[in-house]
Design a protein around this motif. Structure first.
Motif, PDB file in Angstrom:
ATOM      1  N   PRO A 196      71.536 -22.371 -67.551  1.00 40.05           N
ATOM      2  CA  PRO A 196      72.576 -22.065 -68.554  1.00 40.05           C
ATOM      3  C   PRO A 196      73.696 -21.187 -68.003  1.00 40.05           C
ATOM      4  CG  PRO A 196      70.394 -21.813 -69.520  1.00 40.05           C
ATOM      5  CD  PRO A 196      70.196 -22.000 -68.046  1.00 40.05           C
ATOM      6  N   LEU A 197      73.339 -20.238 -67.113  1.00 42.43           N
ATOM      7  CA  LEU A 197      74.373 -19.375 -66.539  1.00 42.43           C
ATOM      8  C   LEU A 197      75.335 -20.176 -65.680  1.00 42.43           C
ATOM      9  CD1 LEU A 197      75.583 -16.597 -66.017  1.00 42.43           C
ATOM     10  CD2 LEU A 197      73.930 -16.284 -64.171  1.00 42.43           C
ATOM     11  N   LEU A 198      74.789 -21.046 -64.815  1.00 45.20           N
ATOM     12  CA  LEU A 198      75.652 -21.872 -63.977  1.00 45.20           C
ATOM     13  C   LEU A 198      76.515 -22.802 -64.832  1.00 45.20           C
ATOM     14  CD1 LEU A 198      73.310 -22.838 -61.002  1.00 45.20           C
ATOM     15  CD2 LEU A 198      75.320 -21.348 -60.930  1.00 45.20           C
ATOM     16  N   CYS A 199      75.926 -23.361 -65.879  1.00 43.39           N
ATOM     17  CA  CYS A 199      76.695 -24.230 -66.767  1.00 43.39           C
ATOM     18  C   CYS A 199      77.870 -23.476 -67.377  1.00 43.39           C
ATOM     19  CB  CYS A 199      75.785 -24.780 -67.872  1.00 43.39           C
ATOM     20  SG  CYS A 199      76.658 -25.758 -69.118  1.00 43.39           S
ATOM     21  N   THR A 200      77.622 -22.260 -67.856  1.00 42.58           N
ATOM     22  CA  THR A 200      78.689 -21.460 -68.472  1.00 42.58           C
ATOM     23  C   THR A 200      79.783 -21.141 -67.462  1.00 42.58           C
ATOM     24  OG1 THR A 200      77.051 -20.472 -69.961  1.00 42.58           O
ATOM     25  CG2 THR A 200      79.179 -19.364 -69.797  1.00 42.58           C
ATOM     26  N   LEU A 201      79.392 -20.795 -66.237  1.00 45.47           N
ATOM     27  CA  LEU A 201      80.385 -20.469 -65.211  1.00 45.47           C
ATOM     28  C   LEU A 201      81.224 -21.694 -64.845  1.00 45.47           C
ATOM     29  CD1 LEU A 201      78.264 -18.169 -62.852  1.00 45.47           C
ATOM     30  CD2 LEU A 201      80.069 -17.476 -64.446  1.00 45.47           C
ATOM     31  N   TRP A 202      80.581 -22.855 -64.704  1.00 50.25           N
ATOM     32  CA  TRP A 202      81.337 -24.073 -64.394  1.00 50.25           C
ATOM     33  C   TRP A 202      82.233 -24.466 -65.561  1.00 50.25           C
ATOM     34  CZ3 TRP A 202      82.285 -25.820 -59.826  1.00 50.25           C
ATOM     35  CH2 TRP A 202      81.381 -25.642 -58.783  1.00 50.25           C
ATOM     36  N   GLN A 203      81.765 -24.261 -66.798  1.00 56.16           N
ATOM     37  CA  GLN A 203      82.621 -24.536 -67.953  1.00 56.16           C
ATOM     38  C   GLN A 203      83.847 -23.625 -67.939  1.00 56.16           C
ATOM     39  OE1 GLN A 203      80.128 -23.984 -71.365  1.00 56.16           O
ATOM     40  NE2 GLN A 203      79.443 -26.099 -71.423  1.00 56.16           N
ATOM     41  N   PHE A 204      83.648 -22.350 -67.625  1.00 52.71           N
ATOM     42  CA  PHE A 204      84.775 -21.417 -67.562  1.00 52.71           C
ATOM     43  C   PHE A 204      85.761 -21.853 -66.483  1.00 52.71           C
ATOM     44  CE2 PHE A 204      86.909 -17.467 -66.306  1.00 52.71           C
ATOM     45  CZ  PHE A 204      87.344 -17.020 -67.546  1.00 52.71           C
ATOM     46  N   ALA A 205      85.231 -22.325 -65.348  1.00 51.15           N
ATOM     47  CA  ALA A 205      86.111 -22.837 -64.297  1.00 51.15           C
ATOM     48  C   ALA A 205      86.887 -24.050 -64.790  1.00 51.15           C
ATOM     49  CB  ALA A 205      85.282 -23.204 -63.063  1.00 51.15           C
ATOM     50  N   ALA A 206      86.248 -24.881 -65.632  1.00 48.34           N
ATOM     51  CA  ALA A 206      86.938 -26.056 -66.183  1.00 48.34           C
ATOM     52  C   ALA A 206      88.059 -25.631 -67.124  1.00 48.34           C
ATOM     53  CB  ALA A 206      85.945 -26.942 -66.929  1.00 48.34           C
TER      54      ALA A 206
END
Length: 316
Positions: free
Chosen positions: A211-221
């Protein structure tokens, strides 16, 4: 499209036209005509954001059964096309992706669990992005009603937190299980599916890295989405800083999400572009031109996306 959705779409379209018409329409048209093919380039600048979102979503699915990255990008393309062009309250795209991925043979729990968790975490990443946009707006010297803004953001974080807590508490399986008991086990299949989904979500939250990696990649998006604003301004003949591009994109996305009941955020998005352009030191007509450019992106990317959805359904 039901009558309510059609009525909202027509009202939003009328409001969007009115907002653009209130600006110097001849100037808006001149700027757009001068940009020419550059408007298509601005639309294509949205693709990096789609790729990053696909990678973020993939973090929530088992590595051995997730589709390839191009396959995930295709699903994100369909998902955004449906959610942005059809009156589905920004959730119809998830249902389309679930249906198509199940047809590909993927198990129900990872597909549904990944989609649900991705939507829940997107609330968190978008709120962080909105906070960044507000901070940049404040640093630019704009007078803000910080009390109301912080109250709204606090409410958003509470909503995101409650959503994640509900998913972790296995409430879906319990509720459907209780309904199945009242129905004398006539909904046994649905109850078993809900139980498996709850198990998958519990296992997902126990692995905080995903979930943390998903949130970080979403923020990058979300950040990559500012590239579209920056490119659009360049092809329209004005230069804005990356900070202003991030500010405009962050607050436009927040407005569009708040107006989820309005198909495509029609009217709301146009008014937001005009207002934010002024705050960024641009002419209101440039804000109107940016709004038209964003709608052109919908035509360039999302109309083919709907056609691709139809092709995928027939192929299935």
């Amino acid at each position: 499209m039901n009558r309510a959705g059609l009525g909202l779409a027509l009202a939003g379209f009328a409001a969007a036209c009115w907002v653009i018409w209130q600006q110097d329409f001849s100037e808006v048209w001149h700027v757009l005509a001068a940009a020419g093919f550059g408007l298509v380039l601005a639309a294509l600048a949205h693709i990096p954001s789609m790729v990053l979102n696909a990678h973020a979503w993939a973090m929530l699915m088992p590595r051995h059964s997730r589709p390839t990255l191009p396959g995930m990008v295709f699903q994100v393309w369909l998902r955004e096309s449906v959610n942005n062009l059809l009156p589905v309250g920004r959730v119809g795209g998830e249902l389309v992706c679930y249906r198509l991925m199940r047809r590909q043979g993927l198990r129900a729990a990872p597909v549904a669990g990944g989609l649900i968790a991705d939507v829940a975490l997107s609330l968190v990443s978008q709120l962080l992005f909105a906070l960044l946009g507000l901070a940049l707006l404040g640093l630019s010297g704009a007078a803000l009603g910080w009390g109301a803004l912080l109250a709204g953001l606090l409410g958003g974080f509470v909503l995101a937190g409650v959503t994640i807590m509900v998913l972790r508490a296995s409430l879906l399986g319990r509720v459907i299980g209780a309904i199945n008991a009242l129905a004398q086990n006539r909904l046994a299949g649905m109850a078993e599916g809900a139980r498996r989904l709850d198990i998958y979500l519990r296992r997902l939250w126990r692995r905080p890295r995903a979930p943390l990696l998903c949130t970080l990649w979403q923020f990058a998006a979300w950040l990559a989405g500012a590239l579209e604003i920056w490119v659009a301004c360049r092809v329209l003949g004005v230069e804005v800083s990356l900070a202003d591009a991030v500010m405009i994109e962050a607050l436009i996305q927040a407005l569009a999400s708040a107006a989820f009941i309005m198909p495509g955020a029609l009217g709301v998005q146009e008014a937001g572009f005009v207002g934010l352009a002024v705050l960024a030191g641009l002419d209101p007509s440039m804000g109107a031109a940016l709004a038209v450019t964003r709608r052109l992106r919908d035509v360039v990317l999302y109309v083919p996306g709907l056609l691709a959805w139809g092709w995928a359904e027939r192929r299935g």
